[in-house]
Design a protein around this motif. Structure first.
Motif, short mmCIF file in Angstrom:
data_model
loop_
_atom_site.label_atom_id
_atom_site.label_comp_id
_atom_site.label_asym_id
_atom_site.label_seq_id
_atom_site.Cartn_x
_atom_site.Cartn_y
_atom_site.Cartn_z
N GLN A 8 50.28 23.69 32.73
CA GLN A 8 49.57 23.98 33.96
C GLN A 8 49.32 25.49 34.04
O GLN A 8 50.19 26.29 33.74
CB GLN A 8 50.37 23.53 35.17
N VAL A 9 48.11 25.84 34.46
CA VAL A 9 47.71 27.24 34.51
C VAL A 9 47.88 27.78 35.92
O VAL A 9 47.49 27.14 36.90
CB VAL A 9 46.25 27.39 34.06
N HIS A 10 48.45 28.99 35.99
CA HIS A 10 48.57 29.68 37.27
C HIS A 10 48.18 31.13 37.07
O HIS A 10 48.55 31.76 36.08
CB HIS A 10 50.00 29.63 37.81
N LEU A 11 47.41 31.64 38.04
CA LEU A 11 47.13 33.07 38.14
C LEU A 11 47.73 33.54 39.46
O LEU A 11 47.43 32.96 40.52
CB LEU A 11 45.62 33.34 38.14
N VAL A 12 48.56 34.57 39.40
CA VAL A 12 49.23 35.06 40.60
C VAL A 12 48.91 36.53 40.78
O VAL A 12 49.23 37.36 39.91
CB VAL A 12 50.75 34.86 40.50
N GLU A 13 48.27 36.85 41.90
CA GLU A 13 47.97 38.23 42.22
C GLU A 13 49.10 38.84 43.05
O GLU A 13 49.77 38.14 43.82
CB GLU A 13 46.66 38.35 43.02
N SER A 14 49.27 40.13 42.91
CA SER A 14 50.26 40.85 43.70
C SER A 14 49.83 42.30 43.82
O SER A 14 48.92 42.75 43.11
CB SER A 14 51.64 40.75 43.06
N GLY A 15 50.48 43.03 44.73
CA GLY A 15 50.25 44.46 44.84
C GLY A 15 49.34 44.89 45.96
O GLY A 15 49.12 46.08 46.16
N GLY A 16 48.81 43.94 46.70
CA GLY A 16 47.96 44.33 47.82
C GLY A 16 48.78 44.94 48.94
O GLY A 16 50.01 44.97 48.89
N GLY A 17 48.08 45.44 49.96
CA GLY A 17 48.78 46.01 51.09
C GLY A 17 47.87 46.88 51.91
O GLY A 17 46.64 46.81 51.79
N LEU A 18 48.49 47.70 52.76
CA LEU A 18 47.77 48.60 53.65
C LEU A 18 47.85 50.02 53.09
O LEU A 18 48.94 50.49 52.73
CB LEU A 18 48.39 48.56 55.05
N VAL A 19 46.72 50.68 53.00
CA VAL A 19 46.68 52.04 52.48
C VAL A 19 45.67 52.84 53.29
O VAL A 19 44.69 52.29 53.80
CB VAL A 19 46.32 52.03 50.97
N GLN A 20 45.91 54.14 53.39
CA GLN A 20 44.98 55.00 54.12
C GLN A 20 43.77 55.32 53.26
O GLN A 20 43.85 55.30 52.01
CB GLN A 20 45.69 56.30 54.51
N PRO A 21 42.66 55.64 53.88
CA PRO A 21 41.48 56.06 53.10
C PRO A 21 41.83 57.22 52.18
O PRO A 21 42.55 58.15 52.57
CB PRO A 21 40.49 56.47 54.19
N GLY A 22 41.33 57.14 50.97
CA GLY A 22 41.64 58.13 49.96
C GLY A 22 42.87 57.81 49.13
O GLY A 22 43.13 58.47 48.12
N GLY A 23 43.60 56.81 49.55
CA GLY A 23 44.82 56.44 48.84
C GLY A 23 44.56 55.53 47.65
O GLY A 23 43.40 55.25 47.29
N SER A 24 45.66 55.09 47.05
CA SER A 24 45.58 54.26 45.84
C SER A 24 46.45 53.02 45.97
O SER A 24 47.47 53.02 46.68
CB SER A 24 46.06 55.06 44.62
N LEU A 25 46.04 51.98 45.26
CA LEU A 25 46.81 50.75 45.12
C LEU A 25 46.57 50.20 43.73
O LEU A 25 45.49 50.41 43.16
CB LEU A 25 46.40 49.69 46.14
N ARG A 26 47.53 49.48 43.22
CA ARG A 26 47.33 48.75 41.98
C ARG A 26 47.64 47.28 42.23
O ARG A 26 48.75 46.94 42.65
CB ARG A 26 48.21 49.28 40.84
N VAL A 27 46.66 46.44 42.01
CA VAL A 27 46.86 45.00 42.13
C VAL A 27 46.97 44.40 40.74
O VAL A 27 46.36 44.90 39.79
CB VAL A 27 45.76 44.32 42.95
#
Length: 122
Positions: free
Chosen positions: A1-20
């Protein structure tokens, strides 16, 4: 069975960074093209970026080019979307999809994750 799981989202201020992240089980991401789409409430789905299977060449939507970077770790079977210089208009649910052919066929993807919320706000 295939699963794709995303993570790393959230709240960030403009100009900031995130890695999903998009981690797969049941398939080997190196043998699939993998893309990120995003969708904000009341808006149509938007293609963000794609990485080809094998060699891993990448492509980006004009709206994120120069700010987002897509990469793949074959050992961890994970694709990463590094998002820098984030703007409020980047706010959306981000989800990954995979297609066993090439990025140009991504609208006809084989598998999709559940998504992760990214909110850019002060």
């Amino acid at each position: 069975q295939v699963h794709l799981v995303e993570s790393g989202g959230g709240l960030v201020q403009p100009g900031g960074s995130l890695r999903v992240s998009c981690t797969a089980s049941g398939i080997t991401l190196e043998t699939y093209a993998t893309a990120w789409f995003r969708q904000a409430p009341g808006k149509e789905r938007e293609w963000v970026s794609c990485i080809e299977r094998g060699g891993g060449s990448t492509s980006y939507a004009d709206s994120v080019k120069g700010r987002f970077t897509l990469s793949r770790d074959n050992v961890k079977n994970t694709v990463y979307l590094q998002m820098d210089s984030l703007k409020p208009e980047d706010t959306a649910t981000y989800y990954c999809v995979t297609e066993r052919r090439d990025c140009q066929y991504m609208d006809d993807y084989d598998y999709r994750g559940q998504g992760t919320q990214v909110t850019v706000s002060s």
